[in-house]
Design an enzyme around this catalytic site. Structure first.
Site, PDB file in Angstrom:
ATOM      1  N   CYS A  75     -20.129  62.810 -58.741  1.00  0.00           N
ATOM      2  CA  CYS A  75     -21.273  64.168 -59.004  1.00  0.00           C
ATOM      3  C   CYS A  75     -20.558  64.917 -60.139  1.00  0.00           C
ATOM      4  CB  CYS A  75     -21.275  65.543 -57.324  1.00  0.00           C
ATOM      5  SG  CYS A  75     -22.398  66.347 -57.942  1.00  0.00           S
ATOM      6  N   HIS A 161     -27.867  54.319 -61.253  1.00  0.00           N
ATOM      7  CA  HIS A 161     -29.174  55.354 -61.289  1.00  0.00           C
ATOM      8  C   HIS A 161     -29.995  54.533 -62.316  1.00  0.00           C
ATOM      9  CE1 HIS A 161     -27.439  59.716 -61.613  1.00  0.00           C
ATOM     10  NE2 HIS A 161     -26.142  58.401 -61.119  1.00  0.00           N
ATOM     11  N   GLU A 210     -32.551  62.207 -56.174  1.00  0.00           N
ATOM     12  CA  GLU A 210     -30.610  61.740 -55.915  1.00  0.00           C
ATOM     13  C   GLU A 210     -31.520  61.267 -54.312  1.00  0.00           C
ATOM     14  OE1 GLU A 210     -28.306  64.588 -56.528  1.00  0.00           O
ATOM     15  OE2 GLU A 210     -28.361  65.374 -57.654  1.00  0.00           O
ATOM     16  N   CYS A 219     -29.714  67.395 -62.172  1.00  0.00           N
ATOM     17  CA  CYS A 219     -28.234  65.741 -61.643  1.00  0.00           C
ATOM     18  C   CYS A 219     -27.543  65.721 -62.991  1.00  0.00           C
ATOM     19  CB  CYS A 219     -29.549  64.851 -60.896  1.00  0.00           C
ATOM     20  SG  CYS A 219     -28.385  63.358 -60.358  1.00  0.00           S
ATOM     21  N   GLY A 222     -27.324  62.135 -63.093  1.00  0.00           N
ATOM     22  CA  GLY A 222     -28.501  61.680 -63.916  1.00  0.00           C
ATOM     23  C   GLY A 222     -29.066  62.108 -65.038  1.00  0.00           C
TER      24      GLY A 222
HETATM   25  N1  API Z   1     -27.155  61.864 -55.167  1.00  0.00           N
HETATM   26  C1  API Z   1     -26.379  61.226 -55.972  1.00  0.00           C
HETATM   27  C2  API Z   1     -24.620  62.210 -55.349  1.00  0.00           C
HETATM   28  C3  API Z   1     -24.673  63.886 -56.335  1.00  0.00           C
HETATM   29  C4  API Z   1     -25.160  63.555 -57.767  1.00  0.00           C
HETATM   30  C5  API Z   1     -25.346  64.788 -58.227  1.00  0.00           C
HETATM   31  N2  API Z   1     -25.781  66.306 -57.573  1.00  0.00           N
HETATM   32  C6  API Z   1     -24.541  65.025 -60.075  1.00  0.00           C
HETATM   33  O1  API Z   1     -24.899  66.372 -60.256  1.00  0.00           O
HETATM   34  O2  API Z   1     -24.530  64.658 -60.604  1.00  0.00           O
HETATM   35  C7  API Z   1     -25.926  60.182 -55.290  1.00  0.00           C
HETATM   36  O3  API Z   1     -25.581  59.497 -53.710  1.00  0.00           O
HETATM   37  O4  API Z   1     -25.045  58.981 -56.212  1.00  0.00           O
END
Ligand code: API
Length: 277
Positions: A75, A161, A210, A219, A222
């Site tokens: 994250c 991603h 997400e 994100c 992301g």
């Molecule tokens: N939902 C993402 C985890 C959190 C990523 C996001 N909140 C960031 O800041 O990178 C996943 O399932 O891979």
């Protein structure tokens, strides 16, 4: 049990952060979902748990749980909040920290101006590493969503991603195509769905649906994945300003074989306690 927590955010991507460096916290998926619930619990996109390291030469371990209760590999916005958290709680006075995550080692650094820069490691582009079921390693690949076919770039930043280029993020079908891409059969671990508008070669606008949390205001991984996809597609030149609904991140990447560097803010909102069944 009585649980102390800190509410934080990175550009509006919000977190409940727990300190488990001195004693483990028994976190079941049900407890994660309760803490993340914006009506019956505290409310957050992800839950972050800071632990003592499990290997030498590393300062901390940090674990990430999506609002749906699932533990995930990485994250980006959370990594910046992690650094702010361990500093504010006096758990370290280092400005350059080595922290282990489920997807490997990352190296966040607290800058003098309070921003946090994170070496997010190298992106993984082999479909098998995303994972993405594909017999091609082409940068741009078609993905069928019912009677619609979209073009995506599959990138792992430790977490998966699928990045699309769109003409206008405000008009992008994030809340309809997002869930369809998140749960697409060709992503066996599910996937985060990015929608990127190229403003110019050093500036994009980005929205992300997400995995396990729905659309967030920002994100971090992301943003890294979108810049990697844009550079590979020769649409972008490093560094890139990534404009999200929650604010701006700066992402730099010198190409395959080099790490992605992400710089942005991390904010503590409040601390409190909650009774956990
Ligand atoms: N939902 C993402 C985890 C959190 C990523 C996001 N909140 C960031 O800041 O990178 C996943 O399932 O891979």
């Amino acid at each position: 049990m009585r649980l102390r927590f800190t509410k934080m955010h990175g550009l509006g991507n919000d977190f409940v952060v727990l300190d488990a460096t001195r004693a483990p916290i028994d976190l079941t998926p049900e407890r994660v979902r309760f803490l993340a619930d914006r009506h019956f619990g505290v409310g957050c996109d992800q839950l972050l748990v800071v632990e003592a390291p499990t290997q030498p030469g590393v300062d901390f371990r940090y674990r990430i749980f999506n609002a749906d209760g699932g533990e995930v590999e990485q994250c980006g916005n959370g990594a910046r909040c992690f650094v702010r958290f361990v500093h504010d709680r006096g758990l370290t006075d280092k400005t350059h920290i080595r922290v282990e995550t489920q997807s490997g080692l990352i190296e966040p650094r607290l800058e003098a101006d309070g921003q946090v820069t994170v070496d997010m490691g190298e992106p993984r582009l082999d479909p098998d590493d995303v994972p993405f079921d594909s017999d091609s390693d082409a940068v741009v690949q078609p993905l069928s969503l019912g009677d619609v076919r979209v073009l995506i770039t599959a990138v792992s930043m430790g977490n998966p991603h699928a990045v699309q280029v769109v003409a206008d993020v405000d008009a992008a079908l994030v809340t309809t195509q997002g869930p369809s891409i998140e749960t697409h059969a060709r992503f066996p671990a599910r996937v985060n769905a990015g929608f990127m508008q190229v403003v110019d070669e050093h500036h994009i606008r980005l929205r992300v649906w997400e995995r396990g949390a729905g659309e967030t205001l920002a994100c971090g991984t992301g943003a890294c994945a979108a810049v990697v996809a844009g550079i590979l597609r020769e649409l972008l030149v490093s560094p890139v300003q990534v404009e999200t609904r929650g604010g701006a991140l700066s992402i730099a990447w010198d190409g395959p074989g080099t790490p992605v560097l992400m710089t942005g803010p991390a904010v503590t909102v409040f601390e409190a306690e909650i009774e956990l069944d």
